[in-house]
Scaffold this motif. Sequence first.
Motif, PDB file in Angstrom:
ATOM      1  N   LYS A 161      45.728   9.624  21.575  1.00  0.00           N
ATOM      2  CA  LYS A 161      45.529  10.283  22.878  1.00  0.00           C
ATOM      3  C   LYS A 161      45.446  11.793  22.705  1.00  0.00           C
ATOM      4  O   LYS A 161      44.628  12.458  23.359  1.00  0.00           O
ATOM      5  CB  LYS A 161      46.663   9.910  23.830  1.00  0.00           C
ATOM      6  N   TYR A 162      46.286  12.335  21.809  1.00  0.00           N
ATOM      7  CA  TYR A 162      46.247  13.783  21.601  1.00  0.00           C
ATOM      8  C   TYR A 162      44.867  14.221  21.112  1.00  0.00           C
ATOM      9  O   TYR A 162      44.299  15.200  21.614  1.00  0.00           O
ATOM     10  CB  TYR A 162      47.312  14.233  20.598  1.00  0.00           C
ATOM     11  N   ILE A 163      44.323  13.516  20.118  1.00  0.00           N
ATOM     12  CA  ILE A 163      43.021  13.911  19.576  1.00  0.00           C
ATOM     13  C   ILE A 163      41.936  13.770  20.635  1.00  0.00           C
ATOM     14  O   ILE A 163      41.079  14.645  20.779  1.00  0.00           O
ATOM     15  CB  ILE A 163      42.677  13.093  18.317  1.00  0.00           C
ATOM     16  N   LEU A 164      41.959  12.669  21.391  1.00  0.00           N
ATOM     17  CA  LEU A 164      40.960  12.482  22.447  1.00  0.00           C
ATOM     18  C   LEU A 164      40.985  13.645  23.438  1.00  0.00           C
ATOM     19  O   LEU A 164      39.928  14.127  23.875  1.00  0.00           O
ATOM     20  CB  LEU A 164      41.228  11.176  23.187  1.00  0.00           C
ATOM     21  N   ASP A 165      42.171  14.094  23.798  1.00  0.00           N
ATOM     22  CA  ASP A 165      42.313  15.132  24.817  1.00  0.00           C
ATOM     23  C   ASP A 165      42.172  16.555  24.262  1.00  0.00           C
ATOM     24  O   ASP A 165      42.078  17.524  25.031  1.00  0.00           O
ATOM     25  CB  ASP A 165      43.675  15.014  25.510  1.00  0.00           C
ATOM     26  N   SER A 166      42.145  16.681  22.947  1.00  0.00           N
ATOM     27  CA  SER A 166      42.093  18.014  22.334  1.00  0.00           C
ATOM     28  C   SER A 166      40.657  18.482  22.149  1.00  0.00           C
ATOM     29  O   SER A 166      39.713  17.698  22.188  1.00  0.00           O
ATOM     30  CB  SER A 166      42.794  17.999  20.974  1.00  0.00           C
ATOM     31  N   THR A 167      40.508  19.784  21.931  1.00  0.00           N
ATOM     32  CA  THR A 167      39.172  20.334  21.662  1.00  0.00           C
ATOM     33  C   THR A 167      38.643  19.839  20.326  1.00  0.00           C
ATOM     34  O   THR A 167      37.432  19.857  20.092  1.00  0.00           O
ATOM     35  CB  THR A 167      39.212  21.872  21.663  1.00  0.00           C
ATOM     36  N   SER A 168      39.527  19.371  19.450  1.00  0.00           N
ATOM     37  CA  SER A 168      39.106  18.864  18.138  1.00  0.00           C
ATOM     38  C   SER A 168      38.194  17.651  18.274  1.00  0.00           C
ATOM     39  O   SER A 168      37.334  17.413  17.408  1.00  0.00           O
ATOM     40  CB  SER A 168      40.328  18.470  17.300  1.00  0.00           C
ATOM     41  N   PHE A 169      38.350  16.878  19.341  1.00  0.00           N
ATOM     42  CA  PHE A 169      37.551  15.662  19.492  1.00  0.00           C
ATOM     43  C   PHE A 169      36.054  15.964  19.504  1.00  0.00           C
ATOM     44  O   PHE A 169      35.243  15.216  18.949  1.00  0.00           O
ATOM     45  CB  PHE A 169      37.956  14.917  20.766  1.00  0.00           C
ATOM     46  N   GLU A 170      35.677  17.064  20.143  1.00  0.00           N
ATOM     47  CA  GLU A 170      34.251  17.406  20.238  1.00  0.00           C
ATOM     48  C   GLU A 170      33.617  17.632  18.870  1.00  0.00           C
ATOM     49  O   GLU A 170      32.399  17.487  18.714  1.00  0.00           O
ATOM     50  CB  GLU A 170      34.060  18.653  21.107  1.00  0.00           C
ATOM     51  N   LEU A 171      34.427  17.966  17.879  1.00  0.00           N
ATOM     52  CA  LEU A 171      33.895  18.197  16.539  1.00  0.00           C
ATOM     53  C   LEU A 171      33.262  16.937  15.955  1.00  0.00           C
ATOM     54  O   LEU A 171      32.370  17.015  15.113  1.00  0.00           O
ATOM     55  CB  LEU A 171      35.010  18.689  15.607  1.00  0.00           C
ATOM     56  N   PHE A 172      33.707  15.762  16.413  1.00  0.00           N
ATOM     57  CA  PHE A 172      33.156  14.523  15.864  1.00  0.00           C
ATOM     58  C   PHE A 172      31.675  14.368  16.191  1.00  0.00           C
ATOM     59  O   PHE A 172      30.945  13.715  15.439  1.00  0.00           O
ATOM     60  CB  PHE A 172      33.954  13.313  16.363  1.00  0.00           C
ATOM     61  N   PHE A 173      31.216  14.961  17.282  1.00  0.00           N
ATOM     62  CA  PHE A 173      29.797  14.890  17.611  1.00  0.00           C
ATOM     63  C   PHE A 173      28.967  15.642  16.571  1.00  0.00           C
ATOM     64  O   PHE A 173      27.778  15.345  16.395  1.00  0.00           O
ATOM     65  CB  PHE A 173      29.543  15.450  19.011  1.00  0.00           C
ATOM     66  N   LYS A 174      29.586  16.601  15.906  1.00  0.00           N
ATOM     67  CA  LYS A 174      28.919  17.306  14.809  1.00  0.00           C
ATOM     68  C   LYS A 174      29.121  16.569  13.489  1.00  0.00           C
ATOM     69  O   LYS A 174      28.181  16.383  12.717  1.00  0.00           O
ATOM     70  CB  LYS A 174      29.484  18.734  14.689  1.00  0.00           C
ATOM     71  N   TYR A 175      30.350  16.124  13.266  1.00  0.00           N
ATOM     72  CA  TYR A 175      30.671  15.501  11.977  1.00  0.00           C
ATOM     73  C   TYR A 175      29.868  14.230  11.708  1.00  0.00           C
ATOM     74  O   TYR A 175      29.531  13.937  10.565  1.00  0.00           O
ATOM     75  CB  TYR A 175      32.168  15.172  11.909  1.00  0.00           C
TER      76      TYR A 175
END
Length: 345
Positions: A161-175
């Motif tokens: 849940k933390y990762i989903l809600d964090s700004t870090s999650f958006e990085l997966f669209f790049k990764y």
Amino acid sequence: MSFSFFKPSRPKTPSELVKAIRESLLALDTKTVVEVKALEKALEEVEKNFLAMRQMLSGDGEVEPNTENVSQFAIEICKEDVLGLFIHKLHVLGWEARKDLVHCWCILLKQTIGSGNCCVEYIESHLDLLDFLVLCYDNKDVALNCGNMVRECIKFPSLAKYILDSTSFELFFKYVELPNFDVASDAFATFRDLLTRHETAVSEFLTARYEEFFELYEKLLTSANYVTRRQSLKLLSEFLLELPSNSHIMKRYILEVRHLKVMMTLLKDSSKNIQISAFHIFKVFVANPNKPHEIIAILAKNHERLLMLLHNLSVGKGAEDEQFEEEKELIIKEIERVSRLPKIT
């Protein structure tokens, strides 16, 4: 007569081993690339300690691990803040040490002591460690190690849940579109786990960030990269159509013309696999008994091209083909029906 002058070294206690690991990791701070020999010696010490840690946690192949030692080791690792050092020093370690570390990380996170899990609780109190792990996908040398560690973390709802809600999650669209295929594939495996493993957390996330998420997701569905398009389409079907907790998200999704247009475009894709995957989502738009006027208008306007695409679409031979053909026939009939409806001005 015995010629043994040295007694075999006594195995370290959990507390002693944790302190030895901590000291050897901290010693890496004082070494630079210029001091090659010093750095090599420090890394050797880390590798030796990591091997001892692996043996304590999983045994040596002949002797099973002592459960009390494993529990005590997990407690000490958290108490001495070594869990954080594992993550921050990962990029400095050699291949063998990283492999041992990931192996031990998976064991440590599973340790339940009493009614709690001290390692998970430690990470919950140091959530920046999760952000750091996700950022490591930018470093191809440690990306796969970090990917394993992140996926182990997101087995736990609070960490996912933390990762989903964090700004870090958006990085997966790049990764997921990184040029290194292995890293991109690993990132997609983590991305998939985040969107499918914990239904309640995913449903809450998609509800709260619907517009933002699907705007980014559309870029994956329309990517120039075939693998990205295919994986993203398959994943969309999985978390949108197969997770009951997301039924309200699915109902909202199939009311929007922009999403229908994406599926119509994918029905024309040069890949048959993508065409078939797109059909399974497209059919939900068409079969919806409460289609808005905008959706009906698009289907009616494009009915000739859609019917031609559908008539040419086939999965092959077998039981799946029979079901697919039945579904396709129903969708064709519905498109023909809406095409005959009086135009709404």
